[in-house]
Scaffold this active site. Structure first.
Site, mmCIF file in Angstrom:
data_model
loop_
_atom_site.group_PDB
_atom_site.id
_atom_site.type_symbol
_atom_site.label_atom_id
_atom_site.label_comp_id
_atom_site.label_asym_id
_atom_site.label_seq_id
_atom_site.Cartn_x
_atom_site.Cartn_y
_atom_site.Cartn_z
ATOM 1 N N HIS A 1 0.928 -1.184 0.080
ATOM 2 C CA HIS A 1 0.031 0.111 0.064
ATOM 3 C C HIS A 1 0.952 1.367 0.144
ATOM 4 O O HIS A 1 0.931 2.182 -0.805
ATOM 5 C CB HIS A 1 -0.863 -0.179 1.086
ATOM 6 C CG HIS A 1 -1.730 -1.175 1.407
ATOM 7 N ND1 HIS A 1 -2.943 -1.388 0.848
ATOM 8 C CD2 HIS A 1 -1.380 -2.135 2.208
ATOM 9 C CE1 HIS A 1 -3.487 -2.516 1.337
ATOM 10 N NE2 HIS A 1 -2.540 -3.122 2.143
HETATM 11 O O1 RIB Z 1 -4.729 -0.188 5.115
HETATM 12 C C1 RIB Z 1 -3.451 -0.214 4.705
HETATM 13 C C2 RIB Z 1 -2.812 0.778 5.668
HETATM 14 O O2 RIB Z 1 -2.821 0.660 6.892
HETATM 15 C C3 RIB Z 1 -1.038 0.875 5.306
HETATM 16 O O3 RIB Z 1 -0.560 2.234 5.438
HETATM 17 C C4 RIB Z 1 -0.757 -0.194 6.490
HETATM 18 O O4 RIB Z 1 0.724 0.082 6.751
HETATM 19 C C5 RIB Z 1 -1.503 0.190 7.397
HETATM 20 O O5 RIB Z 1 -0.913 1.230 8.151
#
Ligand code: RIB
Ligand code: CA
Length: 330
Positions: free
Chosen positions: A256
């Site tokens: 992500h």
């Molecule tokens: O939903 C994904 C996010 O939440 C990413 O930033 C992961 O590292 C968590 O922080």
């Protein structure tokens, strides 16, 4: 009218691309750690500093993890400021089911060779932004608590923020609840503050990050680099993949946070659309939902957009970018 998200770095005096100055605000976190390496490895950006926030794990863990990743990368010159240990108004709920209790389970990380910046995250942001000769891009990839606190503490510096490229939210899905993505859900009040800031905001949400799967085969390419960094990240990503296999049946993990950094590189990997984004700050069933209305250019008089929202990514190029970033370190 919402300020337009700036184009990529202008040319410098020598006609080359000027590097975009960024601050990475994060909660390492397996994908945060890879986002850190990407930001360190690429010539398009200059990482001024890292700030940490409680989210995936407690603040003590996320800060230690950030320091350990910089130590592994040989970049102890990068300052790290520890920020909020809980959301603005709500209690902290860590994601140990995804990242493990330490926040970065699955590999042996070095003992940090540096200490955090003594004054903390908000003061480090103010110091770096105030001292920068150019406007700074913030890349928050955890709960937005630190960014909201900075905007409230230093309103006169808000104009020195060129762009806020957030990993968070979603147009049509959730991962911590059916309605919400984890970063926004953890601190919806902070997120609402950031989307209402008037600064150019890009929302890199699950709709685009879930297209960015880094497979177990990709992770084994890191191990074949035969470097310490390659082996550590192959192990970390093998651990990270467990949750996604159990939860989604996937053969890999969405990285992500690295998608937000990849977007700021301005290499054309991520397609975005203008949108109006509102954040639900209500009760548990809807908290942290990002209500996204895509806005056609012809319609902007009726509905003023307040963000660009990621809708598509070139996965193959993204994976190659990540492998090359890990290969850049010993
Ligand atoms: O939903 C994904 C996010 O939440 C990413 O930033 C992961 O590292 C968590 O922080
Ligand atoms: Ca994160």
């Amino acid at each position: 009218m919402r300020p337009v998200v700036p184009a990529g770095p202008a040319a410098d005096a020598a006609g080359g691309r000027r590097r975009t100055a960024i601050i990475l605000d994060c909660d390492p976190g397996h994908d945060d750690a890879l986002a850190m390496l990407l930001a360190l490895a690429r010539p398009e950006v200059r990482l001024l500093g890292v700030t940490t926030v409680a989210g995936n794990a407690t603040l003590a863990h996320t800060t230690r993890n950030a320091l350990a990743v910089l130590t592994l990368a040989g970049r102890t010159d990068i300052p790290v400021g520890a920020g909020a240990d809980r959301p603005l108004r709500r209690s902290l709920q860590v994601a140990d089911h995804v990242h493990g209790e330490s926040g970065l389970e699955g590999a042996e990380l070095p003992v940090p060779a540096i200490d955090p910046w003594p004054e903390g995250a908000v003061e480090l942001m103010a110091h770096l932004i105030g001292a920068s000769s150019e406007a700074v891009t913030l890349v928050p990839v955890g709960p937005l608590t630190n960014v909201a606190m900075f905007l409230d503490a230093y309103p006169t510096l808000a104009g020195r923020i060129a762009h806020i490229c957030v990993m968070g939210g979603a147009i049509g899905e959730g991962n911590i609840t059916p309605a919400a993505e984890f970063n926004i859900w953890q601190d919806p009040e902070a997120a609402a503050r950031v989307f209402a800031s008037g600064r150019p905001v890009t929302m890199i949400g699950l709709d685009v990050t879930h297209q960015a799967l880094f497979t177990l085969a990709d992770a084994e390419r890191l191990r074949s680099l035969a470097t310490r960094t390659g082996a550590v990240f192959a192990d970390l990503l093998r651990y990270f993949a467990r949750f996604h296999a159990d939860r989604y049946g996937w053969e890999g993990s969405p990285i992500h946070d690295a998608v937000a950094v990849a977007h700021v590189l301005d290499l054309g990997l991520v397609e975005t659309r203008s949108a109006r984004v509102e954040v639900e700050t209500g009760d548990e069933s809807s908290r942290g939902r990002t209500i996204v209305e895509l806005v056609d250019p012809a319609d902007q008089e009726r509905l003023a957009p307040n963000a660009e929202v990621g809708v598509r990514i070139d996965r193959e190029r993204f994976v190659e970018l990540l492998v090359a970033a890990v290969a850049a370190f010993p």
